[in-house]
Enzyme design. Sequence first.
Site, PDB file in Angstrom:
ATOM      1  N   CYS A  36       0.683  -1.406   0.008  1.00  0.00           N
ATOM      2  CA  CYS A  36      -0.050  -0.002   0.098  1.00  0.00           C
ATOM      3  C   CYS A  36       0.825   1.329   0.127  1.00  0.00           C
ATOM      4  CB  CYS A  36      -0.998   0.106   1.097  1.00  0.00           C
ATOM      5  SG  CYS A  36      -0.334   0.368   2.781  1.00  0.00           S
ATOM      6  N   CYS A  65       3.151   9.560   3.876  1.00  0.00           N
ATOM      7  CA  CYS A  65       2.603  10.923   3.759  1.00  0.00           C
ATOM      8  C   CYS A  65       3.421  12.124   4.458  1.00  0.00           C
ATOM      9  CB  CYS A  65       1.121  10.821   4.187  1.00  0.00           C
ATOM     10  SG  CYS A  65       1.021  10.937   6.023  1.00  0.00           S
ATOM     11  N   CYS A 109       0.042   7.759  10.832  1.00  0.00           N
ATOM     12  CA  CYS A 109       1.366   8.372  10.351  1.00  0.00           C
ATOM     13  C   CYS A 109       2.413   8.375  11.698  1.00  0.00           C
ATOM     14  CB  CYS A 109       1.137   9.500   9.984  1.00  0.00           C
ATOM     15  SG  CYS A 109      -0.489   9.643   8.979  1.00  0.00           S
TER      16      CYS A 109
HETATM   17 FE1  FES Z   1      -0.424   6.707   5.743  1.00  0.00          FE
HETATM   18 FE2  FES Z   1       0.286   9.387   6.754  1.00  0.00          FE
HETATM   19  S1  FES Z   1      -1.565   8.837   5.604  1.00  0.00           S
HETATM   20  S2  FES Z   1       1.306   7.485   6.732  1.00  0.00           S
END
Ligand code: FES
Length: 168
Positions: A36, A65, A109
Amino acid sequence: MNEDLQKRIQRAMADPQNMGELPDADAVGTVGNAECGEMLRLWIKYKEEKGRKVIDRATFQSFGCETAIAVASLATELIRGKTAEEALSLKTEELAGELGPLPPMKIHCAQLVEGALRSALDPEQGGTKTAKTAQAAIPVSSSNLLDNFAKPKEGGVRVILLDRKPTE
Ligand code: FES
């Protein structure tokens, strides 16, 4: 995501600290899922200071992200000078530091960063010179996170990007 948090993330992203591989690292931790696309690898280098073994430097590579990169940047600064035990005792929200409380959809995250840190620091989880995985089957021989994406997978689908000529 609220505007304040977005601004704090952008501030951290404007000058991310400690990005990249640490070639002479003492420990490496990797978490994530190559399928992913969210992965984070963290390198740790120790030093002796006043009879204590403390973290001299920590660096990271991420395919997460902006929030994951911002948290990794802050966390790798935060753990400097701490022992492995002290760094392991930090909670997810402490690692996020000045980003402040993260919304529920962004907590994973910071957990990605926490997982990589635990993987590198906790001997029970295999914080060794060889990259280990906490959540995914990532080849342990690979030292660069990019390698995990560059290698073709057996039985997978190969995507080839084609040059497109502009239409007239
Ligand atoms: Fe998956 Fe930040 S949205 S690591």
